[in-house]
Scaffold this motif. Structure first.
Motif: not given
Length: 251
Positions: A141-170
């Motif tokens: 129940d969160s808001d991720f918006f207008d993330n931008d470093d000016g070069s075209g990068a910038g995401i709202g929410l990332g789950v990246q570069f690793g591993a592990g079970g049981g993660n939830l985005i809802r």
């Protein structure tokens, strides 16, 4: 724990940033950091290392319904605003803005809950969970918006570069981000992604692959909606696993 100062439910009161750093350095399992309303102008990165336990979680929250803003515009350009390496935390009711790069990064975190956050106008991401050992976390129940470093990068929410079970985005909303709404690039374990919205991002709404090596992570994706994104609504981005998608909408 609460910093000194008068009430400021509208977020206009200026608060000492040192109170945040001090609070996270002295908190112990079972305690709550209740931040009073106001703007905390961070000038040095916040480093969170103390873990709670399954029976004695640590909570960082706004006090009652007061608006708490972590203004990270004063953080050095090469530093993340908040770095967390913990288990059994609940972080809720905070607004994080204007970090030059990543606003909040949780590294190898376990059994943490992030909810009712607003993370916006940061450089590289609003919230990032990453590294091996990222297990059992929830982003709700969160808001991720207008993330931008000016070069075209910038995401709202990332789950990246690793591993592990049981993660939830809802139940989250990601919009207006330069490089996409939700990015699970190079995360090698299945993540449950449900009841989220992605709209108006300048790349994909939801990305479920990517990284230097062939990825096989059978993410479970259901009841999400993506619309008006410049890229795809949903993209496997080279993920070779059998993704489980049901009851999603893209237009």
């Amino acid at each position: 724990m609460a910093p000194n100062g008068s009430d400021a439910g509208d977020g206009s009161e200026q608060r000492p940033y040192a109170s945040v750093n001090k609070a996270v350095s002295v908190v112990r399992p079972g305690q709550t950091i209740a931040l009073r309303g106001g703007v905390y102008r961070l000038t040095t990165p916040v480093d969170i290392r103390t873990s709670g336990t399954a029976g004695r979680r640590i909570t960082m929250s706004n006090f009652r319904a007061e608006r708490v803003v972590l203004d990270a515009s004063g953080i050095p350009a090469d530093k993340w605003a908040v770095t967390q390496q913990t288990a059994y935390w609940t972080v809720q009711g905070l607004e994080i803005r204007d970090a030059p790069t990543h606003a909040w990064v949780c590294r190898a975190c376990r059994d943490n809950v992030f909810r009712r956050l607003s993370s916006h106008h940061n450089g590289r991401s609003g919230l990032m969970l990453r590294d091996d050992g990222t297990t059992g976390n929830q982003v709700l129940d969160s808001d991720f918006f207008d993330n931008d470093d000016g070069s075209g990068a910038g995401i709202g929410l990332g789950v990246q570069f690793g591993a592990g079970g049981g993660n939830l985005i809802r139940g989250n909303r990601a919009y207006g981000n330069a490089a996409g709404g939700y990015d699970l690039g190079a995360f090698r374990s299945p993540v449950s992604v449900e009841y989220n919205w992605a709209f108006g991002n300048r790349a994909n709404g939801f990305t479920f692959g990517g990284g230097p090596d062939p990825l096989e992570a059978a993410h479970k994706v259901r009841h999400n909606a993506a619309w008006a994104n410049t890229g795809h609504g949903f993209s496997n981005d080279g993920n070779r696993a059998a993704l489980e998608l049901s009851n999603n909408t893209a237009f």
